[in-house]
Scaffold this motif. Sequence first.
Motif, PDB file in Angstrom:
ATOM      1  N   THR A 143       0.829  -1.196   0.000  1.00 28.05           N
ATOM      2  CA  THR A 143       0.000   0.000   0.000  1.00 28.05           C
ATOM      3  C   THR A 143       0.864   1.246   0.000  1.00 28.05           C
ATOM      4  N   SER A 144       0.284   2.345  -0.417  1.00 26.67           N
ATOM      5  CA  SER A 144       0.957   3.628  -0.321  1.00 26.67           C
ATOM      6  C   SER A 144       0.171   4.511   0.621  1.00 26.67           C
ATOM      7  N   LEU A 145       0.779   4.885   1.745  1.00 28.56           N
ATOM      8  CA  LEU A 145       0.134   5.810   2.685  1.00 28.56           C
ATOM      9  C   LEU A 145       0.496   7.221   2.235  1.00 28.56           C
ATOM     10  N   ALA A 146       1.121   8.024   3.118  1.00 27.20           N
ATOM     11  CA  ALA A 146       1.548   9.347   2.667  1.00 27.20           C
ATOM     12  C   ALA A 146       2.865   9.210   1.914  1.00 27.20           C
ATOM     13  N   GLY A 147       2.772   8.713   0.694  1.00 30.52           N
ATOM     14  CA  GLY A 147       3.953   8.540  -0.144  1.00 30.52           C
ATOM     15  C   GLY A 147       3.624   9.005  -1.537  1.00 30.52           C
ATOM     16  N   CYS A 148       4.560   8.816  -2.455  1.00 27.24           N
ATOM     17  CA  CYS A 148       4.374   9.395  -3.781  1.00 27.24           C
ATOM     18  C   CYS A 148       4.247   8.314  -4.849  1.00 27.24           C
ATOM     19  N   PHE A 149       4.079   7.070  -4.421  1.00 31.82           N
ATOM     20  CA  PHE A 149       4.054   5.929  -5.332  1.00 31.82           C
ATOM     21  C   PHE A 149       5.412   5.666  -5.959  1.00 31.82           C
ATOM     22  N   GLY A 150       6.404   6.447  -5.584  1.00 35.95           N
ATOM     23  CA  GLY A 150       7.747   6.241  -6.124  1.00 35.95           C
ATOM     24  C   GLY A 150       8.265   4.848  -5.805  1.00 35.95           C
ATOM     25  N   CYS A 151       7.968   4.396  -4.601  1.00 32.96           N
ATOM     26  CA  CYS A 151       8.471   3.085  -4.202  1.00 32.96           C
ATOM     27  C   CYS A 151       7.789   1.984  -5.009  1.00 32.96           C
ATOM     28  N   HIS A 152       6.484   2.143  -5.234  1.00 28.85           N
ATOM     29  CA  HIS A 152       5.786   1.164  -6.073  1.00 28.85           C
ATOM     30  C   HIS A 152       6.361   1.151  -7.480  1.00 28.85           C
ATOM     31  N   MET A 153       6.642   2.335  -8.010  1.00 31.47           N
ATOM     32  CA  MET A 153       7.212   2.404  -9.356  1.00 31.47           C
ATOM     33  C   MET A 153       8.549   1.680  -9.391  1.00 31.47           C
ATOM     34  N   SER A 154       9.315   1.889  -8.331  1.00 27.97           N
ATOM     35  CA  SER A 154      10.620   1.249  -8.276  1.00 27.97           C
ATOM     36  C   SER A 154      10.469  -0.279  -8.225  1.00 27.97           C
ATOM     37  N   PHE A 155       9.421  -0.711  -7.505  1.00 30.41           N
ATOM     38  CA  PHE A 155       9.136  -2.137  -7.410  1.00 30.41           C
ATOM     39  C   PHE A 155       8.904  -2.709  -8.820  1.00 30.41           C
ATOM     40  N   LEU A 156       8.143  -1.963  -9.612  1.00 31.52           N
ATOM     41  CA  LEU A 156       7.871  -2.434 -10.981  1.00 31.52           C
ATOM     42  C   LEU A 156       9.134  -2.416 -11.829  1.00 31.52           C
ATOM     43  N   ASP A 157      10.081  -1.577 -11.418  1.00 32.36           N
ATOM     44  CA  ASP A 157      11.353  -1.484 -12.134  1.00 32.36           C
ATOM     45  C   ASP A 157      12.215  -2.730 -12.045  1.00 32.36           C
ATOM     46  N   ILE A 158      11.810  -3.687 -11.208  1.00 31.34           N
ATOM     47  CA  ILE A 158      12.644  -4.884 -11.172  1.00 31.34           C
ATOM     48  C   ILE A 158      12.501  -5.669 -12.471  1.00 31.34           C
ATOM     49  N   ASP A 159      11.685  -5.085 -13.388  1.00 32.54           N
ATOM     50  CA  ASP A 159      11.587  -5.562 -14.772  1.00 32.54           C
ATOM     51  C   ASP A 159      11.241  -7.036 -14.886  1.00 32.54           C
ATOM     52  N   GLU A 160      12.026  -7.712 -15.733  1.00 33.98           N
ATOM     53  CA  GLU A 160      11.645  -9.089 -16.052  1.00 33.98           C
ATOM     54  C   GLU A 160      11.758 -10.010 -14.833  1.00 33.98           C
ATOM     55  N   ARG A 161      12.480  -9.522 -13.801  1.00 35.78           N
ATOM     56  CA  ARG A 161      12.580 -10.347 -12.606  1.00 35.78           C
ATOM     57  C   ARG A 161      11.222 -10.531 -11.937  1.00 35.78           C
ATOM     58  N   ILE A 162      10.302  -9.630 -12.265  1.00 33.71           N
ATOM     59  CA  ILE A 162       8.983  -9.739 -11.646  1.00 33.71           C
ATOM     60  C   ILE A 162       8.318 -11.047 -12.066  1.00 33.71           C
ATOM     61  N   LEU A 163       8.691 -11.548 -13.228  1.00 29.89           N
ATOM     62  CA  LEU A 163       8.121 -12.823 -13.668  1.00 29.89           C
ATOM     63  C   LEU A 163       8.555 -13.956 -12.752  1.00 29.89           C
ATOM     64  N   LYS A 164       9.831 -13.908 -12.381  1.00 30.03           N
ATOM     65  CA  LYS A 164      10.322 -14.919 -11.435  1.00 30.03           C
ATOM     66  C   LYS A 164       9.599 -14.785 -10.111  1.00 30.03           C
ATOM     67  N   LEU A 165       9.424 -13.523  -9.736  1.00 26.92           N
ATOM     68  CA  LEU A 165       8.801 -13.256  -8.452  1.00 26.92           C
ATOM     69  C   LEU A 165       7.367 -13.758  -8.437  1.00 26.92           C
ATOM     70  N   ILE A 166       6.690 -13.566  -9.549  1.00 29.65           N
ATOM     71  CA  ILE A 166       5.284 -13.937  -9.637  1.00 29.65           C
ATOM     72  C   ILE A 166       5.090 -15.441  -9.433  1.00 29.65           C
ATOM     73  N   ILE A 215      15.305  -3.698  -3.840  1.00 25.59           N
ATOM     74  CA  ILE A 215      14.034  -4.381  -3.571  1.00 25.59           C
ATOM     75  C   ILE A 215      14.164  -5.861  -3.916  1.00 25.59           C
ATOM     76  N   TRP A 216      14.785  -6.112  -5.032  1.00 19.67           N
ATOM     77  CA  TRP A 216      14.986  -7.500  -5.473  1.00 19.67           C
ATOM     78  C   TRP A 216      15.831  -8.272  -4.460  1.00 19.67           C
ATOM     79  N   LYS A 217      16.940  -7.651  -4.065  1.00 15.20           N
ATOM     80  CA  LYS A 217      17.826  -8.308  -3.105  1.00 15.20           C
ATOM     81  C   LYS A 217      17.080  -8.573  -1.807  1.00 15.20           C
TER      82      LYS A 217
END
Lengths: 599, 189, 263
Positions: B20-43, B166-168
């Motif tokens: 979730t994003s409380l008082a934040g800017c969604f920057g962290c969520h965007m960064s999470f998505l930045d793990i790119d193709e690794r998200i497939l492994k994560l999924i 985030i990945w690490k």
Amino acid sequence: MSDTDMIDAVVERHHRDGARLMQILRETQEQLGWLSPSTLTAIAEAIAWPRAMVEGTADFYSFFHTRPMGRYRVLWSDNITDRMLGNTDLMQAMCKKLWLEPGRVSEDGLVSVDTTSCTGMCDQGPAVLVNYRAITRMTPARVGEMVGLIRSEMPVAEWPAEWFSVDDNIRRKDMLLAHDLVPGQALAAALERGPEKMLAEIRDARLRGRGGAGFSTGQKWETCRNAEGNGSNAAHYVVCNADEGEPGTFKDRVLLTSHADLVFEGMSIAGLVVGAKKGLLYLRGEYRYLLEALESALATRRAAKLLGKNILDTDFEFDIEIHLGAGAYICGEESALIESLEGKPGRPRIRPPFPVTHGYLDQPTTVNNVETLAASCLIAAHGSAWYAQHGTEKSTGSKILSVSGDCERSGIYEYPYGVTVRQVLEDCGASDCQAVQISGPSGICVAEGEFDRRIAFEDIPTAGAFMVFDETRDMFEVARNFAHFFAHESCGFCTPCRVGTTLVRNLMDKIARQHGSPYDIDELFKLHRLMQGASHCGLGNSACNPIFDTLNKFRPAYEHRLMSLDYEPAFDLDAALSQARQMTGRDDAAAHLQNEAEA
Amino acid sequence: MNALINATLFPPKKLRVATTSLAGCFGCHMSFLDIDERILKLIELIEFDRSPLTDIKHCGPCDLGLIEGGLCNAENVHVLREFRTHCKILVAVGACAINGGLPAQRNHLDLRDVLEEVYQTEPGLSHGGVPNDPELPLPLNKVHPIHEVVKVDYFLPGCPPPADAIWKFLTDLLAGRTPTLGHGLLHYD
Amino acid sequence: MKTSNSEVSVQANAREARVKADRPAETKANNIFQLDGEDIPFRPGQTIMQAATHHGTYIPHLCWHPDFSAHGSCKLCTVKVNGRFGSSCTIAAQPGLDVENRTAELDDKRRTLLQMLFVEGNHFCPSCEKSGNCALQATAYELNMMSPHFDMFYPDRPVDASHPDILLDFNRCIMCALCVAASRDVDGKNIFYMGGRGLLGRRVHISSESGKLADTDFAVTDRAASICPVGVILPKRKGFAVPIGQRTYDLAPISKQVRDTTP
Ligand SMILES: Cc1cc2nc3c(=O)[nH]c(=O)nc-3n(C[C@H](O)[C@H](O)[C@H](O)COP(=O)(O)O)c2cc1C
Ligand code: SF4
Ligand code: SF4
Ligand code: SF4
Ligand code: FES
Ligand code: FES
């Protein structure tokens, strides 16, 4: 006289000497009410110090004001013993009558009311300082009268004299308080012996410091005597530590009131031994009322050839100056005290080097407690063999205790070392005693099972405070009062103490608000471990002692207050919406937060 | 990495994660998505519960909760508590969750003055008075990091934390190791 | 102050070479103590910190700087000397001392001290020009500080933008007094002074009646202008000059950049 002329006159009286800055600031403030930016500039120029240094000193001490604080400044002594005598309600009543919030100056600039650390009147509290004059035994009636006098702007000097009376309350005398020495007798005996033999007597008497640390006085004097002076102003100095800031301690007050000659004579003997021509008595600002009497005692001694050149017609020369502190407990620590004597903020120095080799003005200096110096007179007059017969093997002589709290007869009790806690409790009329805080907040909290322990360096060492708590007292609140004391008095120099004392205070307040959890208790232990090892001086090292002792000995007093076993928020969640509620006028369910999470 | 995230090491059950994003800017969520193709492994290893990445509105029982942003208002507190109740492991992600971050720079101002200026006095802004609609969450007097209200198990600093961090962090956690970032990945900015 | 990557490593190499060359000449065989089991040679008069730094071994520190006498306030340099806690920046090196430095116990304490420094001020690294070049931040990275842990104090501290070339943001001050020492000992100006008491009172004073830097003879070329280990004393119009990734502590952790003289 214009302000500039006034400042000039004060600075001139102190020979434009920056080392006298504390006195210059105090005297200037006594006349002008506060220390304005331009006053500080003028003083800095007159003593040729960088302005920031003068401001740094003015800013450090509680009793100096770089902002106007009202023509009447009322400070309530806030030791736990004052609390037990009801100072909180009295102060609240006073504020209410004056339409004031504590800490604020009234809008007409007339008065401010606040708290201050223990003023050393625990045996006759609740106590206040009004414009730095001590007033004892406050009552609701006195509060009412005082408010009237303040409103009518009656000068403090014309207030009822009995308000300012401070009793000695000596309840038990032993070798020191029952001495029969006349002024000059001990000093004559010391001069007769000469410095080396006098030093040997002190050593053989096995005299140890009464200020808390219990260092061997003979060894201290010897090291100081053997140290070379440094540079072109080479000299040796004797400093008498009369800062007496440890809450619950007031025995030096009594010695200075009724046995000042003994103290000055002890300083002179120390001067003879270490080779000093000058002694400095550092008197805590709370004891400002003693200044005139002490100055006149010095004058009498000068007239009697007990001070000055050719003392008792020998070539021994020695004189004593009094420096008044300005409300800073840390200045009891000897190197901070020396900084203060030099006109600087009371910040403990890096040690080594120790004061005995590099002290006041970087010269060899012996710093001794009032009682230690007084005791040295007994050794000079009666010899070490006689002295060492008293007390125990490792703790010769006697100790003066300042007894206060839940007992019938609070006051001054002198015992040979080795007396049990139980004996003292019996003598002072303490019944149903739950605990005794010995040697003040930085000392130890002794619980019922330990009352057969002894007052002695080998068992319970003490600087003199003996605060009694009966079964009705809440030992958590005692510890919390001490936590506030340390947070207020931390000098702020080193990280662990500056931040740690405030973190501890906040955690104690959180538990007091019934918002604590076992996590918070773990935090207290963790902070204790850190501060004890890493702090720069004894204040930080011992600041968690009362928490640690009460957590070990009175754990349920904490546990009763815990909110739950779960992690608890750091702050009151519902109160954190107060401003928004005020601004929106809302009070619906969604405008509140429950402090406990719903399960 | 595949060797570490090995089916034989892990039970087949996927790790359930809420974010979730409380008082934040969604920057962290965007960064999470930045793990790119690794998200497939994560999924393959995790599934999402409540998150801006899903449409689930309330957090159910989860293994891991990732919180971006600090506490600015009453709503933030409710969401945070919901997460704490339902997540076995709670992680503060990003500067705002950890020390209040940018939003906390209002903390030296009095909230009343701020509201007054914004809604009443400042020229050029709406002067409708401070809104008092009960639907709106009330702001807290001060902005707070989340560890001041609930117990936080791990902290993942950065503004935002780099995708590699985030990945690490997640792979360490999945492998049962205490997450460590080390030089280059541990950043406060 | 600004050092690029290559300069750092050149300096490090030069230092190593010098240390190796100097050692036999300047230290006697018995002037050696043990730091985490490593032999550290020293010259009489050196502190543990000085000797370790000269040797190239890192002891965490914030208020100590090789060019100035020790202040001893931050306590990051706390070590155990023959089993007792002490500040390595003030304790004289002596033959045979057994000093513990990077043990889990000590690093735990240091991390707590760092957390104290972070919560007592306002450290919002993302908006701080010093980020990446900041000793406080780099030391916190070195010690794996993942959070401030304590409740934040969010103090209200002043910013002084009065001077044409220098900005002062006291929100980040760690009370190391290096600015005081630099202005007094190098610049001979005494512009800064540590005053106040306790947590709320303690602060750096500026030597002018207004308390403003503009009303002093402070100059951007003063040593004090470049001494601050954190983001308080900052040159104006030079913000964020070095790109992320190239800043001092992006290049290597602080423990790998031990320098015993200023660049
Ligand atoms: C925080 C702190 C406060 C102290 N306060 C006092 C004091 O008020 N009076 C005193 O005599 N010693 C005090 N001491 C102890 C002094 O540093 C010093 O040990 C003592 O004055 C030496 O005198 P003695 O050897 O006669 O005891 C204090 C120490 C610390 C660390
Ligand atoms: S321990 Fe406390 S009183 Fe002592 S130097 Fe440190 S901050 Fe000052
Ligand atoms: S001074 Fe250092 S730690 Fe503080 S905000 Fe700036 S970069 Fe971060
Ligand atoms: S301004 Fe910078 S150099 Fe000066 S005391 Fe603060 S942190 Fe240290
Ligand atoms: S929202 Fe991610 S760092 Fe602030
Ligand atoms: S580096 Fe030693 S106390 Fe700061």
